[in-house]
Design a protein around this motif. Structure first.
Motif, PDB file in Angstrom:
ATOM      1  N   CYS A   1       0.859  -1.183   0.000  1.00  0.00           N
ATOM      2  CA  CYS A   1       0.000   0.000   0.000  1.00  0.00           C
ATOM      3  C   CYS A   1       0.898   1.236   0.000  1.00  0.00           C
ATOM      4  O   CYS A   1       1.984   1.211   0.570  1.00  0.00           O
ATOM      5  N   PRO A   2       0.436   2.336  -0.597  1.00  0.00           N
ATOM      6  CA  PRO A   2       1.291   3.518  -0.696  1.00  0.00           C
ATOM      7  C   PRO A   2       1.468   4.290   0.609  1.00  0.00           C
ATOM      8  O   PRO A   2       2.502   4.908   0.819  1.00  0.00           O
TER       9      PRO A   2
ATOM     10  N   GLN B   1      -6.431   3.698   2.182  1.00  0.00           N
ATOM     11  CA  GLN B   1      -5.374   3.594   1.178  1.00  0.00           C
ATOM     12  C   GLN B   1      -5.953   3.955  -0.187  1.00  0.00           C
ATOM     13  O   GLN B   1      -7.016   3.467  -0.550  1.00  0.00           O
TER      14      GLN B   1
END
Length: 177
Positions: free
Chosen positions: A96-97, A119
């Motif tokens: 996930c960023p 996210q």
């Protein structure tokens, strides 16, 4: 006042266990009912796989039985490996960023789901590994451990001795259920 034992370490603290530090715990009450339930499931799976002349859908089984913080792979349950069939190991990486901390020991499913909603996107990488067939006279536990070691090596994490039952017992001990 008596001192309380602090909760187990999380992945952020550098723990190499998949859900913090824990001790091996004895079987919980109701183990006989659980064994009977598992035997019924195993029987249904065997019937599904042994249907002669009928096509059947492949089975998708998550042998860890629970989610982790990504620091290690939990010991696989041996149920699926008792069937004596070849298995297709799959390594799954989800990234996930945003660095939102996931605390899988104290978080409920709805809480983990809510964190996932914050996210903007998720990336899932699926790696098919070589199929694993049980060796002659190999116990289900050995096939499970061999399969877990293959997946753990692909993911670059240790295959630990901790099981989902150990995680549930740890949560019970610390009142996290």
């Amino acid at each position: 006042a008596p001192q309380q034992t602090p909760p187990p370490a999380s992945h952020a603290s550098g723990s190499t266990e998949p859900f913090g530090r824990a001790a091996r715990v004895p079987s919980a009450p109701g183990a006989r009912r659980e064994r009977e339930g598992r035997a019924a499931v195993e029987g249904a799976l065997r019937r599904h796989l042994r249907r002669e002349g009928e096509p059947h859908e492949p089975l998708l089984i998550f042998p860890e039985g629970s989610i982790t913080n990504g620091a290690g792979l939990m010991r696989f349950a041996r149920g699926a490996f008792r069937l004596g069939e070849e298995v297709q190991p799959v390594a799954l990486r989800v990234t996930c960023p945003l660095p939102l901390a996931h605390d899988t020991l104290t978080s409920s499913l709805p809480r983990n789901f809510a964190r996932a909603l914050f996210q903007p996107w998720h990336v899932a990488e699926v790696t098919l590994l070589p199929a694993v067939a049980p060796a002659p006279a190999e116990a289900a536990e050995e096939t499970a451990a061999r399969t877990a070691a293959l997946i753990a090596a692909e993911l670059g994490v240790p295959a630990t001795r901790w099981s989902s039952a150990d995680k549930a017992e740890l949560k019970r001990r610390y009142g996290l259920l």
